[in-house]
Design an enzyme around this catalytic site. Sequence first.
Site, PDB file in Angstrom:
ATOM      1  N   ASP A  90      40.121 -27.586 -51.354  1.00  0.00           N
ATOM      2  CA  ASP A  90      40.759 -26.535 -50.567  1.00  0.00           C
ATOM      3  C   ASP A  90      41.701 -27.200 -49.566  1.00  0.00           C
ATOM      4  O   ASP A  90      41.460 -28.316 -49.121  1.00  0.00           O
ATOM      5  CB  ASP A  90      39.709 -25.706 -49.819  1.00  0.00           C
ATOM      6  CG  ASP A  90      38.738 -25.034 -50.777  1.00  0.00           C
ATOM      7  OD1 ASP A  90      39.195 -24.582 -51.849  1.00  0.00           O
ATOM      8  OD2 ASP A  90      37.534 -24.999 -50.485  1.00  0.00           O
ATOM      9  N   ASP A 123      31.685 -22.943 -41.006  1.00  0.00           N
ATOM     10  CA  ASP A 123      30.247 -22.755 -40.863  1.00  0.00           C
ATOM     11  C   ASP A 123      29.512 -24.008 -40.361  1.00  0.00           C
ATOM     12  O   ASP A 123      29.107 -24.080 -39.211  1.00  0.00           O
ATOM     13  CB  ASP A 123      29.631 -22.169 -42.142  1.00  0.00           C
ATOM     14  CG  ASP A 123      30.030 -22.885 -43.419  1.00  0.00           C
ATOM     15  OD1 ASP A 123      30.717 -23.924 -43.331  1.00  0.00           O
ATOM     16  OD2 ASP A 123      29.643 -22.422 -44.512  1.00  0.00           O
ATOM     17  N   ASP A 153      35.837 -28.596 -56.023  1.00  0.00           N
ATOM     18  CA  ASP A 153      37.215 -28.117 -55.932  1.00  0.00           C
ATOM     19  C   ASP A 153      37.808 -28.603 -54.612  1.00  0.00           C
ATOM     20  O   ASP A 153      37.086 -29.090 -53.745  1.00  0.00           O
ATOM     21  CB  ASP A 153      37.294 -26.589 -56.035  1.00  0.00           C
ATOM     22  CG  ASP A 153      36.262 -25.912 -55.159  1.00  0.00           C
ATOM     23  OD1 ASP A 153      36.053 -26.390 -54.022  1.00  0.00           O
ATOM     24  OD2 ASP A 153      35.669 -24.908 -55.590  1.00  0.00           O
TER      25      ASP A 153
END
Length: 497
Positions: free
Chosen positions: A78, A176, A76
Amino acid sequence: MIKKFIQKMLGKPSGDSVKPHFGKRVEVPVSVHSIDVALVDERALNVVLTLQDAGFEAYVVGGAVRDLLLGLRPKDFDVATDATPEQVKGLFRRAFIIGRRFRIVHVVYGRGREHEVIEVSTFRAYLDNTAAEQVSGNERTSKSELAGMKHAVDASGRVLRDNVWGPQDEDATRRDFTINAMYYDPQSQYLVDYHGGMQDAKKRILRMIGDPVARYREDPVRIIRAVRFAAKLSPLGFKFESKTGKPLATMCNLLADVPQSRLFDEMLKLLQTGHALASIDQLKQLGLHKGIYPLLDVVVERADTPFVKAALSDTDRRVGEGKPVAPSFLLACVLWADVRSGWDARLARREHASPALQDAIDEVFDARIGDVSGRGKLAADMREIWMMQPRFEKRVGSTPFSLVEQARFRAGFDFLRLRAEVSEIDVALADWWQEFSTADDASREDLVQQAKEEKAPGSNSPKSRRAPRRRKPAGTGSAGSGSMGSGPSSGGPTQGA
Ligand code: ATP
Ligand code: MG
């Protein structure tokens, strides 16, 4: 001064935290990163360009940039921007602000099953946790306490609210792994990197930004994410940087404080993003095979049983082929052994088959799924898949005709097919249903007649039945072996009938 005094009174640390290193902005040109802009999803492109045209900064971010850089197909796309959620919402016709802990905007394109969501997040400010509002970790009290707060942590440093906007360099530091913290502007084709993600991608290193121990404490779900990325990227040669990998097993106990629903979602991501078997291997290798989440423990325990293994590898295959997968199907496979044993026990007590199955299912939901709110649809789908199984045995009268029209027929049939694959039932039964579901009405009558003859005393077993007479070519639906069910829209047999 006053703030320090109040913090002292509240027993909080002084707030004199060391400001983190936000990293230096490096703009990497296309000649170096070689990302083909044509591979950017056109809806994500539209979101970025609309935001930029309105005067905001906007980039493709995170996993999509990482995957494009590594030559993988992004799952996907983002988008990250300096526009606030309200400003983003105002620019698109169908956009919804979602989330409380972490507010983002879903920009929706298309309708029904074909719809696509582009997730747009506003750049987050660096979190100085010592300056955040500290609330109790208790989920119920914290919900009301949290109302109106933009940034809050619990006593252990776990972030409960994260809605303070900031500049891009701070946003990058909040992400992260270094390889997940790159931004790509499809307009200029520059890739923006603050933490050496480009280099780590090249050297195949999975490195947490900042101090890994503090980052896992801040959000223990990163432990599960680490497993997921290791599973996904180890075939490309990725390894944990030692400081990133080492604390994983010892810090796993922090997951006990994470809300069940978040753990449930992360578990599904681990199992449904195309690397389920590899993720289970990683969990075992890292000593995390037990204790992350009860249902995940069950999956790991059963991953080597033929049925669950077939379901997991089938899921991986489907995701790899870009086909949809349904969590209800996989979980129905994982918990089928429990349903069967509960059902068998009831049948042995001479209970009626259908209510006995219902009761066995209820028992499994109570014992295994528990109280994960908002799972109504998932549970209903699992129930339907299971309840269909005995109905597949009835191939006479009107049963097959009504069963094949059921909305979840495809999922139920795929489940049956998987059972046949591991010899739990006769393959001929699955073949019969495959044929029946793709046949025209007249051929269906023939098939039912055949099934009736087979049932008659002294008849052949289903295995030796002759092929039915075809009056018309079969429909377009292909009930590929063991494929994961996702309703008739996946080109299922009900379309061909
Ligand atoms: P996938 O390809 O599986 O979607 P992803 O990296 O895109 O992987 P997402 O869960 O979609 O993962 O998150 C998008 C991005 O948001 C990540 O790449 C990362 O930069 C950031 N992110 C998500 N979850 C966290 C987290 N718990 N802590 C820090 N950053 C996170
Ligand atoms: Mg993603």
